[in-house]
Design a protein around this motif. Structure first.
Motif, PDB file in Angstrom:
ATOM      1  N   SER A 156       0.890  -1.131   0.110  1.00  0.00           N
ATOM      2  CA  SER A 156       0.066  -0.091   0.143  1.00  0.00           C
ATOM      3  C   SER A 156       0.755   1.236  -0.161  1.00  0.00           C
ATOM      4  O   SER A 156       0.541   2.147  -0.664  1.00  0.00           O
ATOM      5  N   ASP A 157       1.975   1.310   0.818  1.00  0.00           N
ATOM      6  CA  ASP A 157       2.896   2.454   0.882  1.00  0.00           C
ATOM      7  C   ASP A 157       3.618   2.576  -0.464  1.00  0.00           C
ATOM      8  O   ASP A 157       3.723   3.740  -0.783  1.00  0.00           O
ATOM      9  N   PHE A 158       3.794   1.643  -1.054  1.00  0.00           N
ATOM     10  CA  PHE A 158       4.736   1.856  -2.143  1.00  0.00           C
ATOM     11  C   PHE A 158       4.344   1.602  -3.525  1.00  0.00           C
ATOM     12  O   PHE A 158       5.035   1.261  -4.615  1.00  0.00           O
ATOM     13  N   PHE A 159       2.947   1.288  -3.665  1.00  0.00           N
ATOM     14  CA  PHE A 159       2.269   0.971  -4.758  1.00  0.00           C
ATOM     15  C   PHE A 159       2.828  -0.123  -5.594  1.00  0.00           C
ATOM     16  O   PHE A 159       2.988   0.008  -6.760  1.00  0.00           O
ATOM     17  N   ILE A 160       3.123  -1.436  -4.742  1.00  0.00           N
ATOM     18  CA  ILE A 160       3.794  -2.422  -5.647  1.00  0.00           C
ATOM     19  C   ILE A 160       3.011  -3.580  -5.281  1.00  0.00           C
ATOM     20  O   ILE A 160       2.338  -3.727  -4.323  1.00  0.00           O
ATOM     21  N   LYS A 161       3.451  -4.652  -5.880  1.00  0.00           N
ATOM     22  CA  LYS A 161       3.059  -6.169  -5.495  1.00  0.00           C
ATOM     23  C   LYS A 161       4.478  -6.783  -5.347  1.00  0.00           C
ATOM     24  O   LYS A 161       5.405  -6.725  -6.023  1.00  0.00           O
ATOM     25  N   ILE A 162       4.716  -7.449  -4.076  1.00  0.00           N
ATOM     26  CA  ILE A 162       5.972  -8.190  -3.782  1.00  0.00           C
ATOM     27  C   ILE A 162       5.858  -9.341  -3.601  1.00  0.00           C
ATOM     28  O   ILE A 162       4.770  -9.905  -2.946  1.00  0.00           O
ATOM     29  N   HIS A 163       6.638 -10.346  -3.913  1.00  0.00           N
ATOM     30  CA  HIS A 163       6.529 -11.712  -3.812  1.00  0.00           C
ATOM     31  C   HIS A 163       7.893 -12.093  -2.932  1.00  0.00           C
ATOM     32  O   HIS A 163       9.118 -11.781  -3.177  1.00  0.00           O
ATOM     33  N   PHE A 164       7.794 -12.884  -1.819  1.00  0.00           N
ATOM     34  CA  PHE A 164       8.939 -13.298  -1.029  1.00  0.00           C
ATOM     35  C   PHE A 164       8.819 -14.782  -1.144  1.00  0.00           C
ATOM     36  O   PHE A 164       7.957 -15.574  -1.219  1.00  0.00           O
ATOM     37  N   TYR A 165      10.205 -15.230  -1.233  1.00  0.00           N
ATOM     38  CA  TYR A 165      10.461 -16.773  -0.905  1.00  0.00           C
ATOM     39  C   TYR A 165      11.337 -17.157   0.150  1.00  0.00           C
ATOM     40  O   TYR A 165      12.283 -16.466   0.244  1.00  0.00           O
ATOM     41  N   LEU A 166      10.861 -17.692   1.371  1.00  0.00           N
ATOM     42  CA  LEU A 166      11.262 -17.723   2.435  1.00  0.00           C
ATOM     43  C   LEU A 166      12.136 -19.102   2.322  1.00  0.00           C
ATOM     44  O   LEU A 166      11.758 -20.273   2.427  1.00  0.00           O
ATOM     45  N   GLY A 167      13.623 -19.184   2.488  1.00  0.00           N
ATOM     46  CA  GLY A 167      14.510 -20.083   2.530  1.00  0.00           C
ATOM     47  C   GLY A 167      14.700 -20.739   3.681  1.00  0.00           C
ATOM     48  O   GLY A 167      13.940 -20.560   4.738  1.00  0.00           O
ATOM     49  N   PHE A 168      15.400 -21.687   4.096  1.00  0.00           N
ATOM     50  CA  PHE A 168      15.764 -22.561   5.323  1.00  0.00           C
ATOM     51  C   PHE A 168      17.063 -22.219   5.580  1.00  0.00           C
ATOM     52  O   PHE A 168      18.070 -22.006   4.813  1.00  0.00           O
ATOM     53  N   PHE A 169      17.573 -22.307   6.933  1.00  0.00           N
ATOM     54  CA  PHE A 169      18.922 -22.050   7.368  1.00  0.00           C
ATOM     55  C   PHE A 169      19.744 -23.142   7.107  1.00  0.00           C
ATOM     56  O   PHE A 169      19.459 -24.239   7.290  1.00  0.00           O
ATOM     57  N   GLN A 170      21.176 -22.711   6.554  1.00  0.00           N
ATOM     58  CA  GLN A 170      21.838 -23.800   6.116  1.00  0.00           C
ATOM     59  C   GLN A 170      23.298 -23.606   6.666  1.00  0.00           C
ATOM     60  O   GLN A 170      23.404 -22.165   6.562  1.00  0.00           O
ATOM     61  N   PRO A 171      24.392 -24.162   6.874  1.00  0.00           N
ATOM     62  CA  PRO A 171      25.582 -23.688   7.311  1.00  0.00           C
ATOM     63  C   PRO A 171      26.203 -22.890   5.952  1.00  0.00           C
ATOM     64  O   PRO A 171      25.922 -23.217   5.109  1.00  0.00           O
ATOM     65  N   ILE A 172      27.290 -22.011   6.496  1.00  0.00           N
ATOM     66  CA  ILE A 172      27.761 -21.147   5.328  1.00  0.00           C
ATOM     67  C   ILE A 172      29.013 -22.030   4.919  1.00  0.00           C
ATOM     68  O   ILE A 172      29.920 -22.334   5.468  1.00  0.00           O
ATOM     69  N   GLN A 173      28.794 -22.508   3.701  1.00  0.00           N
ATOM     70  CA  GLN A 173      29.781 -23.207   2.885  1.00  0.00           C
ATOM     71  C   GLN A 173      29.589 -23.090   1.472  1.00  0.00           C
ATOM     72  O   GLN A 173      28.525 -22.397   1.328  1.00  0.00           O
ATOM     73  N   ASN A 174      30.324 -23.588   0.829  1.00  0.00           N
ATOM     74  CA  ASN A 174      30.436 -23.375  -0.882  1.00  0.00           C
ATOM     75  C   ASN A 174      28.908 -24.052  -1.203  1.00  0.00           C
ATOM     76  O   ASN A 174      28.433 -23.525  -2.182  1.00  0.00           O
ATOM     77  N   GLN A 175      28.548 -25.148  -0.616  1.00  0.00           N
ATOM     78  CA  GLN A 175      27.344 -25.506  -1.079  1.00  0.00           C
ATOM     79  C   GLN A 175      26.101 -24.672  -0.957  1.00  0.00           C
ATOM     80  O   GLN A 175      24.882 -24.678  -1.654  1.00  0.00           O
ATOM     81  N   VAL A 176      26.149 -23.440   0.014  1.00  0.00           N
ATOM     82  CA  VAL A 176      25.271 -22.799  -0.035  1.00  0.00           C
ATOM     83  C   VAL A 176      24.894 -21.807  -1.126  1.00  0.00           C
ATOM     84  O   VAL A 176      23.682 -21.240  -1.506  1.00  0.00           O
ATOM     85  N   LYS A 177      25.807 -21.878  -2.137  1.00  0.00           N
ATOM     86  CA  LYS A 177      25.521 -21.014  -3.393  1.00  0.00           C
ATOM     87  C   LYS A 177      24.523 -21.765  -4.343  1.00  0.00           C
ATOM     88  O   LYS A 177      23.648 -21.452  -5.017  1.00  0.00           O
ATOM     89  N   HIS A 178      24.706 -23.218  -4.328  1.00  0.00           N
ATOM     90  CA  HIS A 178      23.686 -24.237  -4.849  1.00  0.00           C
ATOM     91  C   HIS A 178      22.491 -24.163  -4.263  1.00  0.00           C
ATOM     92  O   HIS A 178      21.413 -23.997  -5.162  1.00  0.00           O
ATOM     93  N   LEU A 179      22.421 -24.151  -2.931  1.00  0.00           N
ATOM     94  CA  LEU A 179      21.182 -23.881  -2.545  1.00  0.00           C
ATOM     95  C   LEU A 179      20.395 -22.705  -3.152  1.00  0.00           C
ATOM     96  O   LEU A 179      19.183 -22.420  -3.457  1.00  0.00           O
TER      97      LEU A 179
END
Length: 301
Positions: A156-179
């Motif tokens: 309403s405030d910004f005159f937009i439609k927005i979509h979110f995708y909520l991911g899940f928590f994962q350890p920070i490692q190179n595999q996180v890029k594939h996630l």
């Protein structure tokens, strides 16, 4: 027209080119190929909407990333190294704004969205239209319900439609890029399959993702005994699909479909009798839901 606007907004300025000063909205006068910048503070939401109809809105704020956000951008989209972080786990909250206008105040939207989180988050914009928010405090993470309640105000405030995708928590490692890359694909599927949804999760998207990853030539074979039954009765397809989406809650399904509970039960029993598939079980429901997606695809062709 420019002269008239200058009379209405004496604080406005003119220029041959728009600049990136976020305090102004820039409008282009096609007849003179020049621009007028009107201070945001002098405009109401209704005036912005009216001006957007009359003029091409030419101002776009410069896209700025913090040094840390730039490191994440380089890692996620280029060949950069994984950024250092004290956090053990992170998750990505992907966002996309498909209907953005040129007058969209991205910086203000970013600050408003940051205020929703209990802890500091990292905004990594890829463009003014999409990017990710990196959250690294699992114990204080924003919930789907909290984010959902805030979306209406943001839109309403910004005159937009927005979509979110909520991911899940994962350890920070190179595999996180594939996630990250996988979640981007899931977001793309959700935007196509559920354009009305504002918040998507892997649980919601996986059925559609699973169906799309079935070999196309195998789908008619796999659902051969079910899809004709569903094709012959579109109302039955809608009933079964809604029932499964509501986790076999007959009362809620009947209410949504404006149907008597007994009529709903009759249709469910009729489907089970015809197909031999018990949609009250997990496996029966999952298979049948994929069959419904297959029928939807056939009807959309």
């Amino acid at each position: 027209m420019i002269k008239r606007l200058l009379q209405l907004y004496p604080e406005a300025i003119t220029s041959l080119k728009p600049n990136t000063d976020s305090r102004y909205i820039w409008l282009k006068d096609e007849s003179t190929d020049s621009y007028i910048g009107i201070p945001n503070a002098k405009l109401t939401k209704e005036e912005i909407t009216l001006l957007a109809t009359l003029f091409p809105l030419s101002h776009k704020q410069e896209l700025v990333r913090t040094p840390l956000a730039e490191e994440w951008y380089q890692f996620l989209t280029k060949n950069g190294k994984i950024p250092y972080s004290k956090a053990e786990n992170i998750r990505f909250i992907h966002f996309t704004i498909p209907n953005m206008r040129d007058d969209f105040q991205y910086n203000e939207w970013e600050e408003a969205t940051k205020s929703l989180f209990s802890n500091e988050v990292i905004f990594v914009p890829f463009s003014h239209h999409h990017g990710v928010i990196i959250e690294d405090h699992p114990n204080f993470s924003i919930s789907e319900e909290e984010l959902s309640s805030a979306i209406e105000a943001l839109e309403s405030d910004f005159f937009i439609k927005i979509h979110f995708y909520l991911g899940f928590f994962q350890p920070i490692q190179n595999q996180v890029k594939h996630l990250f890359q996988l979640e981007q694909r899931l977001l793309a599927v959700s935007l196509t399959a559920h354009p009305e949804e504002r918040i998507m999760t892997r649980e919601k998207v996986i059925p559609n993702y699973s169906y799309l990853n079935l070999p196309e030539h195998e789908r008619p074979i796999l659902f051969a005994d079910v899809h004709q039954i569903l094709l012959d009765d579109p109302d039955l397809t809608k009933t079964i699909k809604t029932y499964i989406e509501n986790q076999a809650n007959a009362t809620l399904t009947a209410k949504q479909l404006f149907m008597h509970r007994n009529s709903l039960q009759y249709r469910i029993d009729k489907f089970i009798e015809k197909t031999g598939i018990d949609i009250k079980t997990f496996h029966g429901a999952f298979f049948t839901y994929l069959a419904c997606l297959h029928v939807d695809g056939l009807q959309g062709q």
